[in-house]
Design a protein around this motif. Structure first.
Motif, PDB file in Angstrom:
ATOM      1  N   GLU A  31       1.024  -1.227   0.291  1.00 19.33           N
ATOM      2  CA  GLU A  31       0.091   0.282   0.824  1.00 19.33           C
ATOM      3  C   GLU A  31       0.891   1.365   0.346  1.00 19.33           C
ATOM      4  OE1 GLU A  31      -0.834  -2.676   2.564  1.00 19.33           O
ATOM      5  OE2 GLU A  31      -2.578  -3.273   1.554  1.00 19.33           O
ATOM      6  N   GLU A  34       2.555   2.049  -3.655  1.00 21.72           N
ATOM      7  CA  GLU A  34       1.474   1.929  -4.718  1.00 21.72           C
ATOM      8  C   GLU A  34       1.305   4.228  -3.751  1.00 21.72           C
ATOM      9  OE1 GLU A  34      -1.509  -0.672  -4.358  1.00 21.72           O
ATOM     10  OE2 GLU A  34      -0.279  -2.072  -5.209  1.00 21.72           O
ATOM     11  N   ARG A  35       1.369   4.255  -2.705  1.00 22.24           N
ATOM     12  CA  ARG A  35       1.131   5.838  -3.007  1.00 22.24           C
ATOM     13  C   ARG A  35       2.294   6.002  -3.512  1.00 22.24           C
ATOM     14  NH1 ARG A  35      -1.519   4.803   3.174  1.00 22.24           N
ATOM     15  NH2 ARG A  35       0.682   4.529   3.335  1.00 22.24           N
ATOM     16  N   ASP A  57       8.037   4.036 -10.533  1.00 17.66           N
ATOM     17  CA  ASP A  57       8.085   2.340 -10.923  1.00 17.66           C
ATOM     18  C   ASP A  57       9.464   1.536 -10.571  1.00 17.66           C
ATOM     19  OD1 ASP A  57       5.583   3.419 -10.928  1.00 17.66           O
ATOM     20  OD2 ASP A  57       6.229   3.717 -13.967  1.00 17.66           O
ATOM     21  N   ALA A  60       9.569   1.352  -7.005  1.00 20.14           N
ATOM     22  CA  ALA A  60       8.620   0.189  -6.421  1.00 20.14           C
ATOM     23  C   ALA A  60       8.126  -0.804  -7.142  1.00 20.14           C
ATOM     24  CB  ALA A  60       7.428   0.458  -7.007  1.00 20.14           C
ATOM     25  N   LYS A  64       8.345  -4.453  -4.535  1.00 20.85           N
ATOM     26  CA  LYS A  64       7.227  -5.509  -4.615  1.00 20.85           C
ATOM     27  C   LYS A  64       8.395  -6.126  -4.339  1.00 20.85           C
ATOM     28  CE  LYS A  64       3.589  -2.566  -6.177  1.00 20.85           C
ATOM     29  NZ  LYS A  64       2.688  -2.247  -6.653  1.00 20.85           N
TER      30      LYS A  64
END
Length: 70
Positions: A31, A34-35, A57, A60, A64
């Motif tokens: 979460e 993604e924010r 990106d 992230a 992830k």
């Protein structure tokens, strides 16, 4: 917490928190990551630098991937 560092002008994920340079932190959750990607913040004060969408990106994706391994 996952550290993001600016090293030689490039923004990198610093999982070991040992890179030199300015740094900022993200919570190690999907979460929060993604924010971070969709954030409208232009300049990150802790890094004293803009982070454009392609860089976000990339950061992230790395976080992830690391979260998926654990």
């Amino acid at each position: 917490m996952v550290r993001i560092a600016v090293v030689n002008g490039n923004v990198e994920v610093d999982f070991d928190a040992r890179q030199e340079g300015r740094g900022g932190y993200l919570h190690p959750t999907v979460e929060c990551v993604e924010r971070f990607v969709v954030s409208k913040v232009k300049v990150f004060r802790s890094l004293r630098r803009k982070i454009e969408r392609p860089e976000r990106d990339k950061i992230a994706a790395a976080i992830k991937l690391r979260l998926d391994r654990t």
